[in-house]
Write a protein that holds these residues in place. Sequence first.
Motif, PDB file in Angstrom:
ATOM      1  N   ALA A  16       0.845  -1.210   0.000  1.00 22.10           N
ATOM      2  CA  ALA A  16       0.000   0.000   0.000  1.00 22.10           C
ATOM      3  C   ALA A  16       0.875   1.254   0.000  1.00 22.10           C
ATOM      4  CB  ALA A  16      -0.923  -0.010   1.216  1.00 22.10           C
TER       5      ALA A  16
ATOM      6  N   PHE B 159       2.471   1.657  -3.381  1.00 27.50           N
ATOM      7  CA  PHE B 159       1.474   2.149  -4.338  1.00 27.50           C
ATOM      8  C   PHE B 159       1.261   3.663  -4.172  1.00 27.50           C
ATOM      9  CE2 PHE B 159      -1.383  -1.283  -6.334  1.00 27.50           C
ATOM     10  CZ  PHE B 159      -0.315  -2.132  -6.516  1.00 27.50           C
ATOM     11  N   ILE B 160       1.178   4.107  -2.930  1.00 23.38           N
ATOM     12  CA  ILE B 160       0.958   5.545  -2.683  1.00 23.38           C
ATOM     13  C   ILE B 160       2.121   6.358  -3.256  1.00 23.38           C
ATOM     14  CG2 ILE B 160       0.749   7.323  -0.887  1.00 23.38           C
ATOM     15  CD1 ILE B 160      -0.711   5.147   0.827  1.00 23.38           C
TER      16      ILE B 160
ATOM     17  N   GLU C 237      -0.613  11.398 -10.025  1.00 21.38           N
ATOM     18  CA  GLU C 237      -2.042  11.105  -9.906  1.00 21.38           C
ATOM     19  C   GLU C 237      -2.716  12.089  -8.958  1.00 21.38           C
ATOM     20  OE1 GLU C 237      -2.781   7.061  -8.752  1.00 21.38           O
ATOM     21  OE2 GLU C 237      -1.385   6.298 -10.233  1.00 21.38           O
TER      22      GLU C 237
ATOM     23  N   PHE D 165      -2.711   4.052  -8.654  1.00 14.17           N
ATOM     24  CA  PHE D 165      -1.878   3.484  -7.591  1.00 14.17           C
ATOM     25  C   PHE D 165      -2.100   4.244  -6.291  1.00 14.17           C
ATOM     26  CE2 PHE D 165       0.407   1.902 -11.300  1.00 14.17           C
ATOM     27  CZ  PHE D 165       0.694   0.605 -10.900  1.00 14.17           C
ATOM     28  N   TYR D 166      -2.243   5.544  -6.420  1.00 12.76           N
ATOM     29  CA  TYR D 166      -2.363   6.397  -5.231  1.00 12.76           C
ATOM     30  C   TYR D 166      -3.622   6.071  -4.423  1.00 12.76           C
ATOM     31  CZ  TYR D 166      -2.745  10.654  -2.396  1.00 12.76           C
ATOM     32  OH  TYR D 166      -2.860  11.531  -1.345  1.00 12.76           O
TER      33      TYR D 166
ATOM     34  N   GLY E  24      -3.663   2.473  -3.213  1.00 10.44           N
ATOM     35  CA  GLY E  24      -2.714   2.378  -2.091  1.00 10.44           C
ATOM     36  C   GLY E  24      -3.320   2.917  -0.805  1.00 10.44           C
ATOM     37  N   LEU E  25      -3.980   4.074  -0.908  1.00  6.21           N
ATOM     38  CA  LEU E  25      -4.617   4.655   0.284  1.00  6.21           C
ATOM     39  C   LEU E  25      -5.718   3.750   0.828  1.00  6.21           C
ATOM     40  CD1 LEU E  25      -5.049   8.475  -0.460  1.00  6.21           C
ATOM     41  CD2 LEU E  25      -3.731   7.474   1.393  1.00  6.21           C
TER      42      LEU E  25
ATOM     43  N   ALA F  14      -5.998   0.526   0.427  1.00  6.43           N
ATOM     44  CA  ALA F  14      -5.387  -0.682   1.007  1.00  6.43           C
ATOM     45  C   ALA F  14      -4.793  -0.363   2.382  1.00  6.43           C
ATOM     46  CB  ALA F  14      -4.313  -1.226   0.073  1.00  6.43           C
ATOM     47  N   LEU F  15      -4.212   0.819   2.500  1.00  3.42           N
ATOM     48  CA  LEU F  15      -3.629   1.224   3.782  1.00  3.42           C
ATOM     49  C   LEU F  15      -4.711   1.371   4.860  1.00  3.42           C
ATOM     50  CD1 LEU F  15      -0.793   2.088   4.922  1.00  3.42           C
ATOM     51  CD2 LEU F  15      -1.538   4.435   4.587  1.00  3.42           C
TER      52      LEU F  15
ATOM     53  N   VAL G  16      -6.151  -2.262   5.507  1.00  3.87           N
ATOM     54  CA  VAL G  16      -5.333  -3.229   6.247  1.00  3.87           C
ATOM     55  C   VAL G  16      -5.142  -2.793   7.708  1.00  3.87           C
ATOM     56  CG1 VAL G  16      -2.954  -2.384   5.829  1.00  3.87           C
ATOM     57  CG2 VAL G  16      -3.426  -4.843   5.893  1.00  3.87           C
TER      58      VAL G  16
ATOM     59  N   SER H 235      -7.068  -7.335   8.552  1.00  3.79           N
ATOM     60  CA  SER H 235      -6.760  -6.015   9.116  1.00  3.79           C
ATOM     61  C   SER H 235      -6.110  -6.137  10.499  1.00  3.79           C
ATOM     62  CB  SER H 235      -8.042  -5.178   9.217  1.00  3.79           C
ATOM     63  OG  SER H 235      -8.960  -5.806  10.068  1.00  3.79           O
TER      64      SER H 235
END
Lengths: 44, 282
Positions: free
Chosen positions: A13, A16-17, A25, B71-72, B75-76, B78-79, B82, B214
Amino acid sequence: MKKSVSYVVFILAVIFIVLGVYRDEVVELFTKAIYICLECVGIG
Amino acid sequence: MDRKRAFTQLITTLLYNANLKGFVEGRIYQGTSKNICVPGLNCYSCPGAIASCPIGSLQAVVNNPRYKFSFYVVGLLALFGVILGRFICGWLCPFGWFQDLLNKLPSRKLEWTKRLRNLRFLKYIILALFVLILPTFFVSSPTFCQYICPAGTLGASFPLLATNAPLRALIGLNFYWKLFLLIIITVLSIVIYRPFCYGVCPLGAIYSVFNKISFYQLRVNKEKCISCQKCLKVCKFNIYAAYDCQSLECIRCGSCVSSCPTEALSMGFRNKAKDENKKLTK
């Protein structure tokens, strides 16, 4: 096992960020977010 | 637990929408904090919103042919997922709170019976179709926000249209469609617990995938559990927490934890919850 999956997902994650920021992005997102989204309001 | 949760939901809603003068001026916030997404469903066109909606942002980025994948935002998500899983739905989502409040209104209540529970799959279809496939490959607009999202109608349409005459002049068929959906969700929320979260919300669909892994978890101490089924009776989603504490639909509201007569259920970050269980078994 599950604990290691959680840590792998956490690291992915973050990667990815960082990748998303590198690809600019955030600029795209920001441009959309600071103007009234007519579609969201239901008139676009 | 209920009061603590309601207070957290109130504070979260205020924090997400801290630009209070936006409601008076009928304008949306344009500060740099909009670079970041909040974990819950909160429209970025709400005049109060000081950050972005993750579902709106995801569609905004994939709409651009230059990216096709975000991705951004992924990613956020998923963060957030989780770390907290669907605790976000239960405690940190303004639209979830809206449904909670509606469900407190006195009326005959329906339960999430076995047949109705099949509706939970709908949110995955909505996520795939309206948030990912259509905006990425077929249309250049955020289709979920445009045709479905009732949080946008409630948080953005109403305050903006009330204060902005030029926008009112643009009202058309789509606005009435979204208004109709909001009314349906509102009425259903009074009689059944969180219909939008259970069957429609793409954000809930995403976070549900993280519920099993999580860091924040609902845990059961099998040695303490006496199978009294009190957790099942109090769960508004009809989840038998003692046997399925990692259910994809569990929003970690904590009703089961409060009702457990033997304190067999606990909620918290993984290690902390585990330690608590160890302490209880000693």
